[in-house]
Design an enzyme around this catalytic site. Structure first.
Site, PDB file in Angstrom:
ATOM      1  N   PRO A  82     -65.193  43.270 -22.784  1.00  0.00           N
ATOM      2  CA  PRO A  82     -65.387  44.241 -21.700  1.00  0.00           C
ATOM      3  C   PRO A  82     -64.416  43.958 -20.567  1.00  0.00           C
ATOM      4  CG  PRO A  82     -67.121  42.585 -21.677  1.00  0.00           C
ATOM      5  CD  PRO A  82     -66.303  42.318 -22.898  1.00  0.00           C
ATOM      6  N   CYS A  83     -64.085  44.971 -19.795  1.00  0.00           N
ATOM      7  CA  CYS A  83     -63.076  44.753 -18.738  1.00  0.00           C
ATOM      8  C   CYS A  83     -63.578  45.219 -17.377  1.00  0.00           C
ATOM      9  CB  CYS A  83     -61.778  45.487 -19.085  1.00  0.00           C
ATOM     10  SG  CYS A  83     -61.966  47.278 -19.171  1.00  0.00           S
ATOM     11  N   GLN A  84     -64.914  45.226 -17.186  1.00  0.00           N
ATOM     12  CA  GLN A  84     -65.436  45.714 -15.913  1.00  0.00           C
ATOM     13  C   GLN A  84     -64.917  44.915 -14.721  1.00  0.00           C
ATOM     14  OE1 GLN A  84     -67.159  45.043 -18.656  1.00  0.00           O
ATOM     15  NE2 GLN A  84     -69.009  46.279 -18.852  1.00  0.00           N
TER      16      GLN A  84
END
Length: 354
Positions: A78-80
């Protein structure tokens, strides 16, 4: 070649690599239901339920791998964090999940690696995040490139786009991407993918069943080739009111096609979207009930969405219906992953005996 899968989910990316002739050693994730699905569909691969931002996880991975050489690392982190911290704070703790992939590549020095993410990462902060990722992996001695790939180009009946990074050890080759195998006019459609599956208009709660007709397309033959029974094809029992609203949406239409005053509780872009049977589906989501079958007045079943993601019918999903929807929606389509895996073999010269 041996593969480990980080942020593995149910293992869509691993499934494609497995079908391309790789040996999947380990899937790592912190979703127990997804790991149950992974473990039961990858020829005895091990699983590790762990947090990849925790340094202890690296020790546990090392124990599980033992003396095995890791040839390829695949990951869908994930790249939040990046959207919150910006390019100047690449090492911010919120980005630890992405940095875990970097640390694993640094530690095991695989011949190749693959990272999959949402297309928006390519332009986040005017591309600075993407460039920083490329720079860091190149500094480790890899030829690295990235490209937005469309799953429909590789035989998946879905207009799903994903940003893919491919890295190849400098001395072994140059990073590149598989050529599309289908032109848009030849894309696999929703109807091509799922028209053979029972309607489920009356037998809503059947968990395991038989096929009621033979495969009608080459894609359906491929999906059914190793399956005896039909799993995960359970229809949602909508209220009559919801079914009546869905019935008002034409094939290929959405909330904009509804009469004034109807369905206005959901009026965002994807709301009340009915698939067009003659086209690939929209991007499969994680089960928010925004998409509907091109013909029937219901949301697609888990199996229908799995078909649209290119999971074969012998790939069985475990967990609650909500968990299964999330597993399917978050997965990398296996046919896209298969194309990537085969291409990496060709770069490394590992396809000579096939």
């Amino acid at each position: 070649m041996n593969v480990i899968d980080l942020f593995a989910g149910c293992g869509g990316m691993s499934k494609g690599f497995m079908d391309a002739g790789y040996d999947i050693l380990l899937g790592v994730d912190n979703d127990a239901a997804a790991l149950t699905t992974f473990e039961r569909n990858h020829n005895g691969a091990a699983v590790l339920n762990a947090d990849l931002s925790d340094n202890e996880t690296f020790k546990n991975i090392k124990k599980m791998i033992g003396e095995n050489v890791i040839d390829v690392i695949i990951a869908g982190p994930p790249c939040q964090g990046f959207s919150l911290t910006g390019p100047r704070n690449f090492d911010d703790k919120r980005n630890k999940l992405y940095l875990a992939v970097f640390e694993m590549v640094k530690l095991y020095e695989p011949k190749a690696f693959v990272i999959e993410n949402v297309p928006g990462m390519a332009t986040l902060y005017e591309g600075q995040i993407k460039e920083e990722i490329l720079k860091r992996f190149r500094a480790l001695g890899y030829s690295v490139d990235c490209k937005i790939l469309c799953a429909a180009d590789y035989g998946v009946p879905q207009m799903r786009k994903r940003l893919v990074f491919i890295g190849i050890k400098d001395k072994l080759g140059k990073a590149s991407f598989p050529e599309a195998i289908l032109a848009p006019e030849n894309y696999v459609s929703c109807k091509d993918a799922i028209s053979d599956l029972p309607s489920r208009e009356y037998d809503l709660g059947v968990e395991v069943s038989e096929y009621v007709s033979g495969p009608q397309t080459e894609y359906q033959k491929k999906m059914r080739s190793n399956a005896v029974h039909l799993y995960n094809h359970v229809a949602t029992a909508h209220t009559q009111k919801v079914k009546d609203i869905i019935a008002l949406v034409p094939e290929g239409g959405n909330y904009k096609d509804l009469p004034a005053g109807v369905g206005e509780n959901r009026n965002f872009h994807e709301a009340w979207t009915r698939y067009d049977g003659n086209k690939p589906s929209r991007t499969i989501d994680t089960g928010h009930r925004n998409h509907f079958h091109y013909k029937y007045n219901r949301v697609p079943t888990i199996r229908e969405n799995a078909r649209l993601q290119s999971f074969p019918d012998d790939f069985v999903f475990f967990g609650t219906r909500t968990q299964q929807n999330r597993q399917v929606g978050n997965a990398v389509p296996p046919l896209l992953s298969y194309a990537i895996g085969k291409h990496i073999k060709s770069i490394l010269g590992e396809d000579k005996n096939e």
